[in-house]
Design an enzyme around this catalytic site. Structure first.
Site, PDB file in Angstrom:
ATOM      1  N   ARG A   1       0.832  -1.212   0.000  1.00 49.02           N
ATOM      2  CA  ARG A   1       0.000   0.000   0.000  1.00 49.02           C
ATOM      3  C   ARG A   1       0.871   1.269   0.000  1.00 49.02           C
ATOM      4  NH1 ARG A   1      -3.939  -0.379   4.778  1.00 49.02           N
ATOM      5  NH2 ARG A   1      -2.274  -1.644   5.648  1.00 49.02           N
TER       6      ARG A   1
ATOM      7  N   ASP B   1     -28.369  -5.562   9.932  1.00 45.03           N
ATOM      8  CA  ASP B   1     -27.952  -4.540   8.966  1.00 45.03           C
ATOM      9  C   ASP B   1     -27.840  -5.123   7.566  1.00 45.03           C
ATOM     10  OD1 ASP B   1     -27.706  -2.458  10.809  1.00 45.03           O
ATOM     11  OD2 ASP B   1     -25.713  -3.138  11.413  1.00 45.03           O
TER      12      ASP B   1
ATOM     13  N   HIS C   1     -22.016  11.783   8.625  1.00 48.14           N
ATOM     14  CA  HIS C   1     -20.791  11.928   7.840  1.00 48.14           C
ATOM     15  C   HIS C   1     -20.134  13.276   8.078  1.00 48.14           C
ATOM     16  CE1 HIS C   1     -21.764   8.271   5.766  1.00 48.14           C
ATOM     17  NE2 HIS C   1     -22.970   8.726   5.523  1.00 48.14           N
TER      18      HIS C   1
ATOM     19  N   GLU D   1     -20.860  -1.728  19.783  1.00 47.03           N
ATOM     20  CA  GLU D   1     -19.992  -2.392  18.801  1.00 47.03           C
ATOM     21  C   GLU D   1     -18.493  -2.152  19.013  1.00 47.03           C
ATOM     22  OE1 GLU D   1     -21.343  -2.014  14.674  1.00 47.03           O
ATOM     23  OE2 GLU D   1     -23.424  -1.823  15.325  1.00 47.03           O
TER      24      GLU D   1
HETATM   25  N1  GLN Z   1     -24.624  -1.179  12.863  1.00 49.12           N
HETATM   26  C1  GLN Z   1     -23.627  -0.607  12.015  1.00 49.12           C
HETATM   27  C2  GLN Z   1     -22.994   0.583  12.717  1.00 49.12           C
HETATM   28  O1  GLN Z   1     -23.643   1.265  13.389  1.00 49.12           O
HETATM   29  C3  GLN Z   1     -24.202  -0.151  10.706  1.00 49.12           C
HETATM   30  C4  GLN Z   1     -23.134   0.408   9.784  1.00 49.12           C
HETATM   31  C5  GLN Z   1     -23.596   0.633   8.358  1.00 49.12           C
HETATM   32  O2  GLN Z   1     -24.769   0.695   8.079  1.00 49.12           O
HETATM   33  N2  GLN Z   1     -22.686   0.801   7.443  1.00 49.12           N
HETATM   34  O3  GLN Z   1     -21.839   0.852  12.565  1.00 49.12           O
END
Ligand code: GLN
Ligand code: ZN
Length: 757
Positions: free
Chosen positions: A16, A602, A697, A487
């Protein structure tokens, strides 16, 4: 006899190097000259890797994106950057990445980025308006040709063809793009003349748009374009890839080009017709090594098919990978740690070119000249075919036993919704998040420490538990209604599950460019998929034990796992997807058993799997939606299933989305000003929806008033009883310092809405 060539080589570098050089330059830590040197070195090395080919691509290297390169070659710069008179490369990066308002030169919006056909590569969309003029800047190609010449490379410049270039761009003023064709062709002619003057014999002109459905005026554009470019100065190899030509085949056959490249992996059935309908002196280039996957080619089977064609075509036959190798990792040599048996089944870019060479030798000198190579190839394929790690009869039987009822909920949505409401006792406009909370430096350090063995499992688990506790405390303080565990333990939403499923292997260095300096390392799905034990239950149960609020369990769906992996070539995608569905279904049922009342699955990449031709969409959607239903719908009525999708046009797939029958779908809508909801309204989408009100974002903190206004817009389209309030997507890329105020405002917005309801 046969000529060998390549359509494009991965440019990011075995280690990379390009990524790191770019990022260091952007941060101001290295000079422009350092960056240019890295470019020269990479091109040199890549030509070296391709030195045994008869023709190597030149111009396939790009510092950011090959489509943006083409825009600069054609002098098609967005007007917002035209007045900058500094270095061209800096202007190029300005379009690629934008400049934030804090910079001295003020805000410059980045060019829009979108997926390159059905790959995971993203290009910068060319911008047009009715007044767009083109002017040739051939410096990039001339420089690279000179470099190639100095190195003795048999160079074949690669450019994007005029029709594909126009088709992929966007007319900002809604004007007719095809009106620009004559102006565009003038510059293309000039470019071809320039290349001819530089001593070029063949130019590869990429027109992948030919594998999609074209309106009549776009088909005509091809005729106009290639008649205009038929100047006799250079020979054009018209390259098509990523699929079949189908109804465009007669069009292609009739174009005045010296050669045509066909993706003979996907369009093998079209080869005979193309040959039969092409002029007798045309070169036919066949893409016979798959440029989209990482598997070894079956060399003998390929030869069985190819030898008679080679006899017919003689010198007119060229062979190559099916498409540019941009979409596969560079070299298996970087995979010393991979399981040896599995590695013996794989071929990355460098290995794929060796396959081309072996095939060519067999065609030129007979198979006897490559006995060893063919034997080794056969042995590898045999070991793969017979491997007990690939074939798991129990999994195959389970997929064969799938019935329609597996994907059916017990009751209809209205009944389920009533039962769920009784148990969950949520307020109107319930608030929640999409799953992840900020992945802080501490989390990343703990994970890399654990992976490298510096951190023991107990300490790692404790660290993750503390992160979960923290996420829950914060969510309780914020007053969110449905909580998530955050997460923290997940590196990536696909990799996390792939690592725990049998049938997956991970490369160490199998990077593929996604866009600019960004790369992904897709997991490799090699065998029948099975789950050894629960993958998420412990973490989510722990999180649930810390709060009285409902805890939403978080899973990645089978279609997304599939679409973000390298998949098998020995069975249909649908079968792999059903295998994933059964494994994740077991996880769903285990979460339910553990008392988790809300489970989110998801499907961020559902749309990405749509075939390039609309006529094939229904087939994909049928099995993809069925896979989701199998995953989700085994639960009791009382368990609430959520799904989440990122920014999506739902207009053409709304029926399929409704077919999923998730109790709640959360989607990314804030930047569309809720317009994405129109289709849910016109379709009378029956279930609950969480339209995102917070654009994750951007570092901007939305105010409660802004979010209230968005929900009001949503409520004009969807009855309030069916609306949720949530961000657009997960928060892992944000900082806590951004997330807290934004979510405070979001909860506040929901409260205000309830008061006035
Ligand atoms: N559950 C995931 C998160 O919150 C969903 C991410 C996604 O939709 N790209 O990160
Ligand atoms: Zn998302």
């Amino acid at each position: 006899m046969v000529t060998t060539h390549n359509l494009g080589f991965p440019r990011i570098g075995f280690k990379r190097e390009l990524k790191f050089a770019l990022e260091s330059y952007w941060k101001g830590q290295s000079s422009r000259d350092d960056l240019l040197q890295v470019g020269i070195a990479l091109r040199g090395r890549h030509w070296q890797e391709q030195s045994e080919l008869d023709l190597a691509p030149v111009g396939d290297f790009a510092f950011y994106d090959q489509v943006l390169d083409m825009s600069f070659t054609l002098g098609n710069l967005p007007s917002r950057v035209r007045h900058f008179d500094d270095d061209v490369l800096d202007n190029y990066f300005r379009v690629a990445r934008g400049r934030s308002a804090t910079g001295i030169e003020g805000h410059v919006a980045a060019g829009e980025m979108t997926k390159w056909f059905d790959t995971n590569y993203h290009y910068i969309v060319p911008e047009f308006d009715a007044a767009t003029e083109f002017t040739l800047d051939a410096t990039r190609l001339q420089t690279q040709l000179a470099e190639a010449k100095a190195r003795g490379v048999k160079a074949k410049p690669v450019i994007i063809g005029p029709v594909t270039y126009l088709a992929l761009g966007k007319a900002k003023d809604g004007s007719e793009k095809l009106a620009l064709l004559p102006r565009l062709l003038a510059v293309y002619s000039e470019l071809l003349t320039t290349l001819a003057n530089a001593g070029v014999e063949w130019v590869q002109i990429d027109e992948p748009i030919l594998v999609t459905e074209l309106e009549a005026d776009w088909q005509n554009a091809f005729i106009r374009a290639y008649q205009a470019l038929d100047t006799g100065r250079v020979k054009l190899l018209l390259a098509t890839y990523f699929g079949q030509l189908r109804e465009n085949l007669p069009l292609v056959a009739g174009l005045p080009v010296a050669g045509v490249h066909l993706d003979a992996i996907n369009a093998r059935d079209e080869v005979a017709e193309l040959v039969a309908s092409s002029p007798a002196d045309r070169v036919i280039s066949l893409g016979i090594v798959n440029g989209r996957n990482i598997w070894k080619t079956d060399l003998e089977a390929t030869l069985d098919w190819l030898e008679p064609i080679a006899k017919t075509l003689g010198e007119r036959l060229w062979i190559a990978p099916s498409c540019s190798l941009l979409h596969v990792p560079v070299d298996l040599a970087g995979e010393a740690k991979m399981d040896r048996e599995i590695r013996s089944w794989l071929a990355f870019a460098v290995q794929k070119l060796t396959e081309i060479k072996v095939l060519a030798t067999a065609l030129r000198q007979g198979r006897a000249a490559v006995v060893m190579e063919l034997a080794a190839n056969r042995a590898a394929l045999d070991s793969r075919r017979k491997s007990a790690r690939v074939n798991n009869p129990a999994v195959k039987a389970a997929v064969a036993a799938i019935t329609k009822t597996l994907g059916h909920r017990k009751s209809a949505f209205a009944d389920r919704a009533r039962k769920q409401a009784n148990i969950l006792q949520l307020p109107l406009y319930p608030t929640t998040t999409i799953g992840s909370f900020p992945q802080t430096t501490e989390i990343r350090l703990a994970r890399s420490g654990f992976k490298s063995g510096k951190l023991d499992e107990r300490t790692y688990n404790e660290t993750m538990r503390r992160e979960i506790e923290h996420a829950i405390q914060e969510q309780e303080k914020l007053g969110l209604d449905v909580l998530v565990h955050g997460e923290a333990e997940r590196n990536d939403m696909v990799e996390y599950f792939g690592e725990q499923l049998d049938g997956y292997v991970f490369s160490q260095n199998g990077w593929v460019q996604s866009y600019g300096s960004r790369c992904v390392k897709p997991p490799i799905l090699f065998g029948d998929i099975s789950r050894q034990k629960p993958m998420t239950v412990e973490w989510i149960s722990y999180a649930a034990s810390l709060t009285d609020k409902p805890m939403k369990g978080m899973l990645t769906g089978p279609v997304t796992i599939l679409n973000w992996s390298f998949v098998r070539d020995d069975q249909p995608r649908s079968i792999s997807c059903f295998q994933l569905a059964l494994a994740i279904r077991d996880e769903v049922l285990d979460l339910e058993k553990a008392g988790i009342r809300i489970i989110q699955i998801d499907e961020a990449a559902l749309r990405e799997g749509l075939p390039l031709r609309k006529s094939q969409w229904q087939d994909y959607l049928t099995w993809a939606i069925e896979a989701f239903r199998i995953t989700a719908n085994g639960v009791e009525d009382e368990t609430q299933i959520h799904t989440h999708m990122c920014y999506s046009e739902f207009n053409d797939i709304i029926a399929a989305i409704a077919e999923m029958d998730a109790d709640v779908i959360t989607i990314e809508t804030s930047r569309s000003d809720m317009e994405l909801l129109d289709v849910f309204e016109t379709f009378s989408y029956p279930n609950q929806i969480g339209p995102g009100v917070y654009d994750i974002h951007s570092p901007n903190i939305p105010t409660a008033t802004q979010m209230v206004a968005l929900i009001h817009k949503a409520a004009e389209r969807i009855p309030p009883e069916r609306l949720w309030v949530n961000p657009d997507c997960g928060l892992k890329t944000r900082q806590w310092s951004e997330v807290i105020p934004a979510l405070t405002n979001m909860v506040d917005a929901a409260r205000k809405l309830r008061e006035t309801a």
